[in-house]
Design a protein around this motif. Structure first.
Motif, PDB file in Angstrom:
ATOM      1  N   ALA A 196      37.437  30.679  11.967  1.00 40.45           N
ATOM      2  CA  ALA A 196      38.645  30.882  11.164  1.00 40.45           C
ATOM      3  C   ALA A 196      38.513  32.152  10.326  1.00 40.45           C
ATOM      4  CB  ALA A 196      38.876  29.666  10.276  1.00 40.45           C
ATOM      5  N   VAL A 197      37.306  32.357   9.782  1.00 40.60           N
ATOM      6  CA  VAL A 197      37.089  33.545   8.957  1.00 40.60           C
ATOM      7  C   VAL A 197      37.249  34.816   9.801  1.00 40.60           C
ATOM      8  CG1 VAL A 197      35.416  34.755   7.515  1.00 40.60           C
ATOM      9  CG2 VAL A 197      35.507  32.248   7.495  1.00 40.60           C
ATOM     10  N   TYR A 198      36.609  34.789  10.963  1.00 42.78           N
ATOM     11  CA  TYR A 198      36.695  35.967  11.837  1.00 42.78           C
ATOM     12  C   TYR A 198      38.121  36.200  12.328  1.00 42.78           C
ATOM     13  CZ  TYR A 198      31.684  36.640  11.930  1.00 42.78           C
ATOM     14  OH  TYR A 198      30.401  36.918  11.572  1.00 42.78           O
ATOM     15  N   GLN A 199      38.813  35.108  12.600  1.00 36.85           N
ATOM     16  CA  GLN A 199      40.194  35.251  13.071  1.00 36.85           C
ATOM     17  C   GLN A 199      41.023  35.991  12.026  1.00 36.85           C
ATOM     18  OE1 GLN A 199      42.205  33.936  15.702  1.00 36.85           O
ATOM     19  NE2 GLN A 199      40.987  32.366  16.729  1.00 36.85           N
ATOM     20  N   GLN A 200      40.742  35.668  10.765  1.00 38.37           N
ATOM     21  CA  GLN A 200      41.495  36.321   9.697  1.00 38.37           C
ATOM     22  C   GLN A 200      41.333  37.833   9.767  1.00 38.37           C
ATOM     23  OE1 GLN A 200      40.251  34.702   5.979  1.00 38.37           O
ATOM     24  NE2 GLN A 200      42.344  34.167   5.413  1.00 38.37           N
ATOM     25  N   VAL A 201      40.126  38.256  10.041  1.00 38.53           N
ATOM     26  CA  VAL A 201      39.875  39.695  10.095  1.00 38.53           C
ATOM     27  C   VAL A 201      40.401  40.287  11.405  1.00 38.53           C
ATOM     28  CG1 VAL A 201      38.076  41.468  10.065  1.00 38.53           C
ATOM     29  CG2 VAL A 201      37.812  39.387   8.686  1.00 38.53           C
ATOM     30  N   TYR A 202      40.188  39.567  12.497  1.00 38.73           N
ATOM     31  CA  TYR A 202      40.419  40.200  13.801  1.00 38.73           C
ATOM     32  C   TYR A 202      41.788  39.929  14.435  1.00 38.73           C
ATOM     33  CZ  TYR A 202      35.843  42.200  13.717  1.00 38.73           C
ATOM     34  OH  TYR A 202      34.777  42.971  13.367  1.00 38.73           O
ATOM     35  N   ARG A 203      42.520  38.939  13.936  1.00 34.45           N
ATOM     36  CA  ARG A 203      43.864  38.759  14.508  1.00 34.45           C
ATOM     37  C   ARG A 203      44.717  40.016  14.343  1.00 34.45           C
ATOM     38  NH1 ARG A 203      45.861  33.763  16.157  1.00 34.45           N
ATOM     39  NH2 ARG A 203      48.019  34.289  15.709  1.00 34.45           N
ATOM     40  N   PRO A 204      44.736  40.598  13.116  1.00 33.32           N
ATOM     41  CA  PRO A 204      45.526  41.835  12.986  1.00 33.32           C
ATOM     42  C   PRO A 204      45.030  42.932  13.929  1.00 33.32           C
ATOM     43  CG  PRO A 204      44.818  41.032  10.842  1.00 33.32           C
ATOM     44  CD  PRO A 204      44.136  40.171  11.842  1.00 33.32           C
ATOM     45  N   VAL A 205      43.710  42.973  14.143  1.00 31.20           N
ATOM     46  CA  VAL A 205      43.164  43.993  15.048  1.00 31.20           C
ATOM     47  C   VAL A 205      43.711  43.771  16.452  1.00 31.20           C
ATOM     48  CG1 VAL A 205      41.060  44.873  16.107  1.00 31.20           C
ATOM     49  CG2 VAL A 205      41.059  44.240  13.681  1.00 31.20           C
ATOM     50  N   TYR A 206      43.718  42.517  16.882  1.00 36.89           N
ATOM     51  CA  TYR A 206      44.201  42.236  18.238  1.00 36.89           C
ATOM     52  C   TYR A 206      45.719  42.449  18.364  1.00 36.89           C
ATOM     53  CZ  TYR A 206      39.871  41.059  20.527  1.00 36.89           C
ATOM     54  OH  TYR A 206      38.644  41.156  21.120  1.00 36.89           O
ATOM     55  N   PHE A 207      46.455  42.195  17.284  1.00 37.10           N
ATOM     56  CA  PHE A 207      47.894  42.520  17.350  1.00 37.10           C
ATOM     57  C   PHE A 207      48.081  44.025  17.509  1.00 37.10           C
ATOM     58  CE2 PHE A 207      48.947  38.254  15.695  1.00 37.10           C
ATOM     59  CZ  PHE A 207      49.957  37.957  16.599  1.00 37.10           C
ATOM     60  N   GLN A 208      47.227  44.764  16.783  1.00 40.27           N
ATOM     61  CA  GLN A 208      47.306  46.223  16.913  1.00 40.27           C
ATOM     62  C   GLN A 208      46.934  46.628  18.350  1.00 40.27           C
ATOM     63  OE1 GLN A 208      44.555  48.320  14.404  1.00 40.27           O
ATOM     64  NE2 GLN A 208      45.244  50.320  15.180  1.00 40.27           N
ATOM     65  N   LEU A 209      45.940  45.926  18.910  1.00 39.13           N
ATOM     66  CA  LEU A 209      45.516  46.234  20.282  1.00 39.13           C
ATOM     67  C   LEU A 209      46.687  46.061  21.257  1.00 39.13           C
ATOM     68  CD1 LEU A 209      43.244  46.823  22.384  1.00 39.13           C
ATOM     69  CD2 LEU A 209      42.929  44.356  22.542  1.00 39.13           C
ATOM     70  N   VAL A 210      47.461  44.983  21.043  1.00 39.04           N
ATOM     71  CA  VAL A 210      48.603  44.755  21.930  1.00 39.04           C
ATOM     72  C   VAL A 210      49.566  45.946  21.866  1.00 39.04           C
ATOM     73  CG1 VAL A 210      50.617  43.281  22.334  1.00 39.04           C
ATOM     74  CG2 VAL A 210      48.395  42.248  21.798  1.00 39.04           C
ATOM     75  N   ASP A 211      49.831  46.412  20.646  1.00 45.85           N
ATOM     76  CA  ASP A 211      50.720  47.578  20.510  1.00 45.85           C
ATOM     77  C   ASP A 211      50.153  48.787  21.246  1.00 45.85           C
ATOM     78  OD1 ASP A 211      52.460  46.165  19.025  1.00 45.85           O
ATOM     79  OD2 ASP A 211      51.685  46.855  17.073  1.00 45.85           O
ATOM     80  N   VAL A 212      48.861  49.002  21.030  1.00 45.09           N
ATOM     81  CA  VAL A 212      48.218  50.168  21.640  1.00 45.09           C
ATOM     82  C   VAL A 212      48.288  50.061  23.168  1.00 45.09           C
ATOM     83  CG1 VAL A 212      45.982  51.279  21.994  1.00 45.09           C
ATOM     84  CG2 VAL A 212      46.698  50.655  19.694  1.00 45.09           C
ATOM     85  N   LEU A 213      47.957  48.887  23.682  1.00 49.40           N
ATOM     86  CA  LEU A 213      47.946  48.719  25.143  1.00 49.40           C
ATOM     87  C   LEU A 213      49.341  48.893  25.730  1.00 49.40           C
ATOM     88  CD1 LEU A 213      45.482  45.722  25.640  1.00 49.40           C
ATOM     89  CD2 LEU A 213      45.077  48.133  26.133  1.00 49.40           C
ATOM     90  N   LEU A 214      50.343  48.345  25.040  1.00 45.38           N
ATOM     91  CA  LEU A 214      51.696  48.474  25.581  1.00 45.38           C
ATOM     92  C   LEU A 214      52.172  49.924  25.509  1.00 45.38           C
ATOM     93  CD1 LEU A 214      53.392  45.181  24.396  1.00 45.38           C
ATOM     94  CD2 LEU A 214      52.558  45.790  26.660  1.00 45.38           C
TER      95      LEU A 214
END
Lengths: 109, 957
Positions: free
Chosen positions: B374-392
């Protein structure tokens, strides 16, 4: 080292048949044949990893699974394979899978 | 003037310096290829001869040309590495000092000879260490650093570096036994203490020239692969980072850093790994500059380093909670690499390197226990959302103008890259869940409703592509944004083929969702039907319609008339290629399956009448290649239609469709009605095309597909089809006719009502095929293959067929034996299958028993011949099955036959001794329960017969 599981394909079997013939007629030694086979393992592993992007989806119910010596084995029942246009139904499927990351890319050329 | 070819060296010539030189001259300069080959063969013998110890040193004389010196050095290496045991221990020291002397001498001589000599010394060191040569590496360093040599210092240094570089390489490829390998590896790893300080010193020295530093980095790369503790490499890795600033050293330095970081053992040294993060982050400025100036090599190299650290050690680094910020910085650096500006693969090729990192990181995060996760998700969910933008963003097509300039190869690479992105997005969904779909939906909504700033089609396409990537494989039934998305689709102004394709594929991906929400079908179906008329959208539109018809057939009746009309129109206008026409027919088959019988008939009538009329016309014409294609096309359309037109719903697994199901129809099946109507026409076509395998195959396909779907409903057609098949086969035998016969035997032979026509057909097919065998069956391996399968099927489903008085069981048996000797593996496999079914019937069917007892020896001989080397090795399991069946059902005969057969000298192979044959016979006769054991025995024996037993080549057989 590349996986050897593709030796038991039409292509792999044909190659081994030719190599057998060459050994039996003493045109090559078994050592050379082994090198050819190892080269085949390397080439087919890398080609399948790098050049193929076809996708087939499937679903079914998982009957058994195991993970032994880095090889996953899944036995599925009532499986539906969906390709772009085809749907194939099969009663029982056994899937043998190895980690694709370990092949092709990290072997020194 | 033409040079006269020199005579080849006779085989018995002595291995002397002169003869070797002469042979080498021939190998390099003789224009006659045969002489070259002979020279090569002789030289290979010379290399391994005992005399090589003598002549190789003489060949290394400084007055010889490099080709000759090279051969001498190479022969030395071969002798040392492969014939180590020939060398008496008291000569090790002499050999060692001779090699040192020569290496020093060649330090300023030919480079290729120097390398070979270094490899030879490395091989010597590996064989001697640790007992016979305890501090080999330290000795090497000392020897070359000795000032008393008269060779220039720089050349000595290069020679030493060469030697130190090839040493670990020689170790990796050496044939040391396993226990020695471990021992030598640990000794070498300890000896890095003598090497690394020297390398550090050379790298840090201001006055070291570039080529020396390059050599140092290569040497380091070679050593890190010996599982040396990462902390011992730290100083050199830092020095390699410094070297990255020097363009001349950049590539080698990247290689060295990546090799050091990627060694599997490195994860144990977390503190050192943590120390490596700052220098990697320190490369960001250099990376930015490289990206700005379009320096692809530099950005690629830096990205490789960042990815190597992230991909190999994400778990170890994530575990260092107190350093989370520095790891996050590394992750952001990799994100920069993923989003590197420009289009793949034309402007950049770096971004694709990073995709695996994102899988690994996600896997590592999701493998933590829930609290930590849960702690890591807090940090990395925004990173992965950014990744989706970058990939698209990266998945967007370039401008039409730019894309037009791309080569087909570049377009294909871009397609593959997009599939990789699609796979990554699908995986990321595991982490981000439904929120990912909502975010995509919001973005698409904003894009399409923003009237002030018109969006590019590329942007819209990429968002839809992302959506489709996920919906295609993941169940989106519970997502609340799909209705909204479907509402948005009609708002998309489809100005471009790529966009239109993606819209179609997205609708196709949602077809299962549509089956659960049929009210939405009307929102998308018109788009699909409209796209059907556009040849550029052929594949996407037809496959989408097929998916919808397959998934939603029970909700389509209101639209059926329209779908059929549009399909008919595009078929008539010949908008689609053949395979898409076939898919379209399958779609219509699904669609019609859910209608009332009279509706089906009405639609079928209007759908196929034009084709029937066309076929009637074609049937009257004289056969020629173009009307053949037209006939095959029409027959193909009918088979594809009948493949999916199934009113029985026997394999429906929709949970909610119970209520929608139609009651099972009384009266004839509509497909049967149509088949009966066209039967005569098909016969007419056949009468003209009987000789043509493809037309016959297409006709058989119609019935084969129909039988498969209709099963028992096909019954009314059985008599007439049997008759037609009999006529066809007796005129011109074709494999497809036997295959259809086999299917009829499979489904209908056990039903008393259908037995008479099937029996007649079976007997006719058999007698015609036997005649074919008399004329010489070698031209028809396909017919023989199908025939053997038919016989096996008959034995399985209706063994009574073998009781018929007019079936010549003996002839059939002999044909089977002949087929076992065919070179075509599938045919041999089929005949093995026949015998495996036949032998168990010995007791119950008298004619079979009699034939087997009288002729079984011939069968056994054929099987042994196959095992002896005549048949492909991959077929041995099938031959073993026959032996097993013989042993189980004709034991007393087999024991006599096998003895008799094996008595013949040189049978089944000249390579097996009478004892080996005897052992094999005994083993086979003894094993009557375990089939797997018999298969193993046959495999072992076949290897003996082929001279392959005990070779590494067949170790895994």
């Amino acid at each position: 080292m590349a996986y050897q599981l593709y030796r038991n394909t039409t292509l792999g079997n044909s190659l081994q048949e030719s190599l057998d013939e060459l050994i039996q007629s003493q045109q090559i030694t078994p050592q050379v044949a082994l090198q050819v086979l190892l080269q085949f393992d390397k080439a087919i592993n890398s080609a399948l990893a790098q050049r193929v992007r076809n996708r087939v989806n499937f679903r079914g119910s998982l009957n058994t699974y195991r993970f032994c010596d880095n090889v996953w084995t899944f036995v599925l029942n009532d499986v539906e394979f969906r390709e772009v246009t085809e749907l194939v139904k099969v009663d029982k499927v056994k899937i043998v899978a190895c980690d694709g990351k370990n092949t092709g890319s990290n072997t020194a050329e | 003037m033409e040079r006269r070819a020199e005579a080849p060296p006779p085989q018995g010539l002595d291995f002397t310096v002169e003869n070797v030189e002469k042979a080498l001259h021939q190998l390099y300069y003789d224009p006659n290829i045969e002489n070259k080959n002979l020279a090569q063969k002789w030289l290979m013998q010379a290399q391994v001869s005992p005399q090589a110890w003598h002549f190789s040193w003489l060949l290394l004389n400084m007055d010889k040309v490099p080709e000759i010196q090279y051969f001498g050095a190479s022969a030395l290496h071969i002798k040392i590495s492969r014939y180590w045991n020939d060398i008496p221990a008291d000569q090790y020291e002499t050999l060692k000092s001779q090699l040192f002397t020569h290496i020093t001498r060649f330090a300023s001589g030919s480079k290729i000879v120097l390398t070979r000599l270094c490899v030879a010394l490395a091989s010597l060191a590996l064989s001697m260490m640790p007992e016979a040569w305890p501090c080999a590496v330290a000795d090497m360093v000392r020897m070359f650093q000795a000032e008393d040599s008269n060779v220039d210092g720089r050349a000595r240094c290069l020679a030493l570096l060469e030697l130190l570089t090839v040493l670990p390489e020689e170790f990796q490829t050496s044939r040391l036994p396993q226990y020695r390998k471990g021992q030598v590896r640990s000794v070498l790893a300890q000896e890095c203490g003598s090497v690394f300080p020297l390398l550090e010193q050379l790298l840090q020295q201001q006055d070291s020239p570039g080529f020396i530093k390059q050599k140092v980095l290569k040497c380091f790369s070679s050593w890190v692969q010996l599982e040396i503790p990462l902390m011992d490499c730290e100083n050199l890795i830092q020095a390699a980072f410094t070297s990255l600033r020097d363009p001349e050293l950049f590539d080698t330095a990247v290689e060295a850093v990546v090799n050091a970081i990627s060694q599997p053992d490195a994860q144990r040294y977390v503190n050192t790994l943590l120390k490596l993060i700052p220098p990697v982050l320190g490369l960001q400025e250099q990376l930015r500059q490289a990206v700005q100036s379009g320096d692809m090599e530099t950005s690629h190299g830096i990205c490789r380093i960042a990815v190597a650290l992230g991909e190999n050690h994400s778990r170890a680094l994530l575990d260092q909670v107190e350093h989370w910020q520095s790891f996050l910085a590394l992750v952001n650096m990799i994100m920069f690499c993923t989003g590197i500006p420009g289009h793949y693969p034309v402007n950049e090729t770096t971004s694709s390197l990073t995709l695996t990192f994102w899988y690994t990181l996600q896997d590592d995060i999701l493998s933590f226990e829930p609290d930590k996760q849960a702690v890591y998700q807090q940090v990395y969910r925004p990173v992965y959302f950014q990744l989706v933008d970058v990939l698209l963003h990266k998945a967007q097509f370039p401008s039409d103008e730019e894309y037009g300039f791309w080569s087909s190869d570049e377009k294909e690479q871009f397609r593959i890259y997009r599939v990789d992105i699609s796979d990554t997005l699908m995986y990321v969904y595991e982490m981000l869940g439904a929120e990912l779909l909502s975010s995509l939906y919001d973005k698409l909504g904003r894009l399409l409703t923003n009237t002030e700033q018109p969006s590019t089609w590329q942007h819209t396409e990429a968002l839809l592509y992302g959506f489709q990537s996920i919906a295609e494989t993941i169940d989106v039934n519970y997502s609340d944004v799909v209705p909204g998305l479907i509402g948005l689709i009609p708002r998309i102004s489809i100005s471009n083929v790529q966009l239109a394709d993606t819209v179609m594929f997205t609708i196709g991906a949602l077809s299962e969702w549509l089956a659960d929400h049929p009210v939405m079908i009307n929102n998308v179906l018109p788009l699909v039907l409209q796209a059907l008329g556009n040849p550029e959208l052929s594949i996407s539109s037809v496959s989408t319609l097929k998916k919808i018809c397959r998934e939603c057939k029970y909700d389509l009746p209101p639209y059926a008339a329209n779908i059929v009309a549009v399909s008919q129109e595009v078929l008539m206008k010949q908008i689609h290629k053949t395979s898409q026409c076939m898919w379209l027919m399958q779609a219509l088959g699904f669609l019609l399956s859910a209608l009332q019988v009279e509706e089906i008939l009405k639609n079928l009538h209007s759908l196929i009448t034009p084709y029937i009329q066309q076929l009637e016309k074609l049937a009257d014409e004289t056969p020629n290649p173009s009307n053949k294609l037209a006939i095959i096309h029409i027959l193909g359309l009918l088979s594809n239609l009948f493949t999916t037109l199934d009113i029985s719903h026997h394999d429906d697994d929709h949970e909610s469709t119970e209520v929608k199901k139609l009651p099972v129809q009384q009266g004839p099946n509509p497909v049967v009605v149509v088949l009966q109507q066209v039967f005569q026409l098909i016969q007419k076509v056949l009468s003209k095309w009987m000789n043509d395998a493809q037309v016959v195959e297409s006709v058989c396909a119609i019935f084969e597909k129909s039988v498969k779907t209709l099963l028992d409903d096909f019954a009314p057609m059985v008599p007439q089809l049997c008759e037609m098949l009999g006529q066809m086969y007796s005129t011109i035998p074709q494999a497809s006719a036997i295959d259809l016969t086999r299917q009829l035997v499979h489904i209908f032979a056990h039903e008393p009502a259908h037995f008479p026509p099937i029996k007649a057909l079976f007997l006719l097919v058999t007698s015609v095929t036997l005649t074919l065998f008399q004329q010489g069956p070698r031209d028809h391996p396909d017919i023989v293959d199908s025939f053997m399968q038919l016989l096996a099927q008959a034995l399985k489903r209706k063994p009574d067929l073998f009781l018929c008085s007019n079936l010549d069981v003996k002839a059939v048996f002999q044909c089977g034996v002949l087929s076992l000797k065919f070179p075509e593996a599938p045919t041999v496999k089929a005949s093995c299958g026949f015998f495996t079914e036949l032998l168990p019937r010995c007791g119950e069917i008298a004619p079979v028993g009699q034939v087997v007892h009288e002729n079984g020896k011939v069968l056994l001989q054929a099987v042994l011949e196959g095992v002896g080397g005549q048949a492909s090795r991959s077929l041995m399991d099938h031959f073993a099955e026959i032996l097993f069946a013989l042993n189980k059902h004709c034991f007393s005969y087999l024991s006599v036959w096998i003895k008799e057969a094996m008595q013949e000298d040189g049978f089944p192979s000249a390579r097996v001794s009478p004892e080996q044959k005897e052992t094999f016979s005994q083993q086979i006769l003894r094993e009557r329960v375990n089939k797997r054991r018999v298969k193993e025995m046959v495999k072992e024996f076949t290897l003996l017969c082929r001279g392959l037993h005990g070779t590494e080549y067949t170790a895994d057989y």
